[in-house]
Design a protein around this motif. Sequence first.
Motif, mmCIF file in Angstrom:
data_model
loop_
_atom_site.group_PDB
_atom_site.id
_atom_site.type_symbol
_atom_site.label_atom_id
_atom_site.label_comp_id
_atom_site.label_asym_id
_atom_site.label_seq_id
_atom_site.Cartn_x
_atom_site.Cartn_y
_atom_site.Cartn_z
ATOM 1 N N VAL A 88 0.840 -1.200 0.000
ATOM 2 C CA VAL A 88 0.000 0.000 0.000
ATOM 3 C C VAL A 88 0.876 1.251 0.000
ATOM 4 N N GLY A 89 1.921 1.253 0.835
ATOM 5 C CA GLY A 89 2.825 2.394 0.870
ATOM 6 C C GLY A 89 3.521 2.628 -0.461
ATOM 7 N N ALA A 90 3.906 1.542 -1.126
ATOM 8 C CA ALA A 90 4.532 1.673 -2.442
ATOM 9 C C ALA A 90 3.552 2.277 -3.446
ATOM 10 N N GLY A 91 2.294 1.877 -3.366
ATOM 11 C CA GLY A 91 1.282 2.438 -4.256
ATOM 12 C C GLY A 91 1.091 3.926 -4.030
ATOM 13 N N ILE A 92 1.129 4.345 -2.760
ATOM 14 C CA ILE A 92 1.014 5.774 -2.444
ATOM 15 C C ILE A 92 2.216 6.536 -2.991
ATOM 16 N N ALA A 93 3.401 5.962 -2.857
ATOM 17 C CA ALA A 93 4.610 6.616 -3.369
ATOM 18 C C ALA A 93 4.556 6.779 -4.884
ATOM 19 N N VAL A 94 4.073 5.746 -5.581
ATOM 20 C CA VAL A 94 3.966 5.839 -7.038
ATOM 21 C C VAL A 94 2.945 6.911 -7.431
ATOM 22 N N PHE A 95 1.867 7.023 -6.673
ATOM 23 C CA PHE A 95 0.870 8.071 -6.938
ATOM 24 C C PHE A 95 1.518 9.456 -6.861
ATOM 25 N N ALA A 96 2.312 9.680 -5.827
ATOM 26 C CA ALA A 96 2.988 10.973 -5.676
ATOM 27 C C ALA A 96 3.973 11.216 -6.815
ATOM 28 N N ILE A 97 4.717 10.186 -7.185
ATOM 29 C CA ILE A 97 5.673 10.316 -8.286
ATOM 30 C C ILE A 97 4.948 10.615 -9.599
ATOM 31 N N TRP A 98 3.837 9.941 -9.811
ATOM 32 C CA TRP A 98 3.068 10.145 -11.045
ATOM 33 C C TRP A 98 2.585 11.590 -11.159
ATOM 34 N N LEU A 99 2.043 12.125 -10.069
ATOM 35 C CA LEU A 99 1.585 13.516 -10.109
ATOM 36 C C LEU A 99 2.735 14.478 -10.352
ATOM 37 N N ALA A 100 3.913 14.145 -9.829
ATOM 38 C CA ALA A 100 5.062 15.045 -9.991
ATOM 39 C C ALA A 100 5.622 15.005 -11.411
ATOM 40 N N LEU A 101 5.528 13.858 -12.075
ATOM 41 C CA LEU A 101 6.169 13.706 -13.375
ATOM 42 C C LEU A 101 5.227 13.841 -14.564
ATOM 43 N N VAL A 102 3.931 13.690 -14.339
ATOM 44 C CA VAL A 102 2.971 13.760 -15.447
ATOM 45 C C VAL A 102 2.209 15.066 -15.339
ATOM 46 N N PRO A 103 2.536 16.060 -16.158
ATOM 47 C CA PRO A 103 1.838 17.340 -16.077
ATOM 48 C C PRO A 103 0.414 17.234 -16.588
ATOM 49 N N VAL A 104 -0.509 17.913 -15.923
ATOM 50 C CA VAL A 104 -1.903 17.971 -16.364
ATOM 51 C C VAL A 104 -2.014 19.167 -17.295
ATOM 52 N N THR A 105 -1.928 18.898 -18.586
ATOM 53 C CA THR A 105 -1.944 19.961 -19.583
ATOM 54 C C THR A 105 -3.144 19.815 -20.489
ATOM 55 N N ALA A 106 -3.272 20.777 -21.396
ATOM 56 C CA ALA A 106 -4.323 20.775 -22.421
ATOM 57 C C ALA A 106 -5.707 20.801 -21.796
ATOM 58 N N GLN A 107 -6.141 22.005 -21.454
ATOM 59 C CA GLN A 107 -7.458 22.150 -20.837
ATOM 60 C C GLN A 107 -8.573 21.678 -21.763
ATOM 61 N N ALA A 108 -8.338 21.810 -23.076
ATOM 62 C CA ALA A 108 -9.368 21.344 -24.003
ATOM 63 C C ALA A 108 -9.567 19.848 -23.876
ATOM 64 N N GLN A 109 -8.447 19.123 -23.753
ATOM 65 C CA GLN A 109 -8.552 17.686 -23.569
ATOM 66 C C GLN A 109 -9.240 17.366 -22.255
ATOM 67 N N ALA A 110 -8.912 18.115 -21.214
ATOM 68 C CA ALA A 110 -9.483 17.843 -19.900
ATOM 69 C C ALA A 110 -10.969 18.100 -19.864
ATOM 70 N N SER A 111 -11.484 18.961 -20.762
ATOM 71 C CA SER A 111 -12.891 19.313 -20.714
ATOM 72 C C SER A 111 -13.767 18.363 -21.515
ATOM 73 N N GLU A 112 -13.160 17.467 -22.332
ATOM 74 C CA GLU A 112 -13.958 16.586 -23.170
ATOM 75 C C GLU A 112 -14.800 15.621 -22.346
ATOM 76 N N LEU A 113 -14.184 15.011 -21.335
ATOM 77 C CA LEU A 113 -14.890 13.993 -20.569
ATOM 78 C C LEU A 113 -16.077 14.549 -19.799
ATOM 79 N N PRO A 114 -15.936 15.621 -19.003
ATOM 80 C CA PRO A 114 -17.118 16.125 -18.305
ATOM 81 C C PRO A 114 -18.207 16.610 -19.248
ATOM 82 N N ALA A 115 -17.815 17.194 -20.397
ATOM 83 C CA ALA A 115 -18.820 17.649 -21.356
ATOM 84 C C ALA A 115 -19.594 16.466 -21.919
ATOM 85 N N ALA A 116 -18.877 15.369 -22.235
ATOM 86 C CA ALA A 116 -19.546 14.186 -22.768
ATOM 87 C C ALA A 116 -20.431 13.533 -21.716
ATOM 88 N N LEU A 117 -19.970 13.491 -20.465
ATOM 89 C CA LEU A 117 -20.776 12.897 -19.404
ATOM 90 C C LEU A 117 -22.024 13.717 -19.124
#
Length: 556
Positions: A408-437
């Motif tokens: 479980v601790g390893a999974g939490i660490a990977v979550f933190a690493i993922w957020l640090a290394l994967v930028p949340v970019t492209a607001q247009a892409q981010a808006s597709e899912l809520p608009a479709a839902l």
Amino acid sequence: MQGALVAGNRALARYLRLGGLLLLEGVLLGIRFDADSITQLGGAQWNALLSRVNVVPQLLIAIATAAALLGGRRLLGELRRASADGNRARRTWPFLTGHFASLIVFTILTRAIFEGPAGESLPIVAAWAIVGLAVPAFLLAAALPLSAALVLVRATNRLLVLAVSVGAAAWTAGYLTETLWRPLRAGTLASVHGLLSLLVADPLVKPGEFIVGSERFWVTIAPACSGYQGIGMIWVFLGVYLWTFRDSLRFPRALLLIPVATLTVWLANVARITGLVLLGTWGSSKIALGGFHSYVGSLLFSTIALLLASGCHRLSFFRRSNPDPRMGSEDNKLEICSDLRSPQEDNPTAAYLLPMLAIFAATMVAGAVSVGGFDLLYPLRLPAVVVCLWFFRGAYRELRWTWSWQAVGAGIAVFAIWLALVPVTAQAQASELPAALSALPAAMALGWLGFRVLGAVLMVPLAEELAFRGYLSRRITSGDFQSIPLRQISWVGLLVSSLLFGAMHNQLMAGTIAGFVYGLVARRRGELSDAIVAHATTNALLAVYVITTGSWALWG
């Protein structure tokens, strides 16, 4: 005994007639109605889904081809037995009446949906889908009683599951080979024009626009028309065939089938497009662009695969005179999946890889009918994986489900690493899912989100850890991967599998680190369940983060 055999052969002839009738009806409907026209209606969310109904027969053709390649004799034998046992003094006219009645209703509804505003009505679309399923169902009931059909399915269930997996993989590969289209497109254009120059008086070619044909009828060589889809399909079919019959074929001679098949498929595609132009020039453009255009390609490529495999088995150049006695006789070899051994004894590799391949296949099927980038059919992945896991459940006895806070601790660490290394970019892409839902009914939107979370937390960790840590890292360590405990995975196996894990997720650095951590967790106690728990923890935290913060881009 002789009477049962005669009855079985008569039943097979009846099946061929009924199958030919269903194929003819499908072609006529394909000629009469153009699925692409439904997109012109606009408005309804499911219109774009309806426009992709042509992928259904293509996928069914691929599955049927895989079944014939891997166990044609087995299927015929079981069908004869089921027919002899189940067709005694049966009245078939009520089922045939139901078939033709449902066909008439289906045709009327198809016209209302594809050529009118009825496509914007969900009740009418739902009725159309139900009646469409009733058309082949009545014909199947006329061919075989329900009890005999169930006996047939039980006797060939392993073959059927394998055929669905291979057929879906072949159909998927047709789209994954899209990168081949540029060189093939120019060659296809030149070859078709060369043939037409010999056959019509007014050949037409515009290389800059990739248009070829006659002055009366011409087509554009689109990427899908270049031949790459057929090449991708034939590669998968022949790859599975060569592996399945590896002990009765001469290698490396048998590998010559791959370039021969590739060239044959490409030439057949050139002939198909030439025939399409000739049909549109001298006959009916509606037929050329309807059923002929949609289904002949899939039937042609599948026929080539079957003919090549059949010829390979009959030519001594490819076939061993003394096959490996451990594999049994040739007849037994052709009847793959007919023995009584458990699936994991037959092929332990499949038990570890097929759940992830099922996700890939379901993803491609859903992507083919996706609307505006929104994966409406994401829930298909869950039953696809569940079926594979249940089918191979005996192979997972080595999994011990013990709890580990370190996982479980390893999974939490990977979550933190993922957020640090994967930028949340492209607001247009981010808006597709809520608009479709938001365009869906509330209950449907909640159901989709529920399946999305279940898939991320349960389905994906199980399938990916079985493939990458359970199989790949151990397979790199040793050819006999089942003999390698997780504690003995080599560092090379751990690193290579982690790199491939990162590449698959299109996040090389973050994905590689995640895969390496999951591998270390599995290696620490020698338990694959620890890697699954760590992976599930990461995905669960990502799901919570995505839903609460609206960072939908993290869901791809």
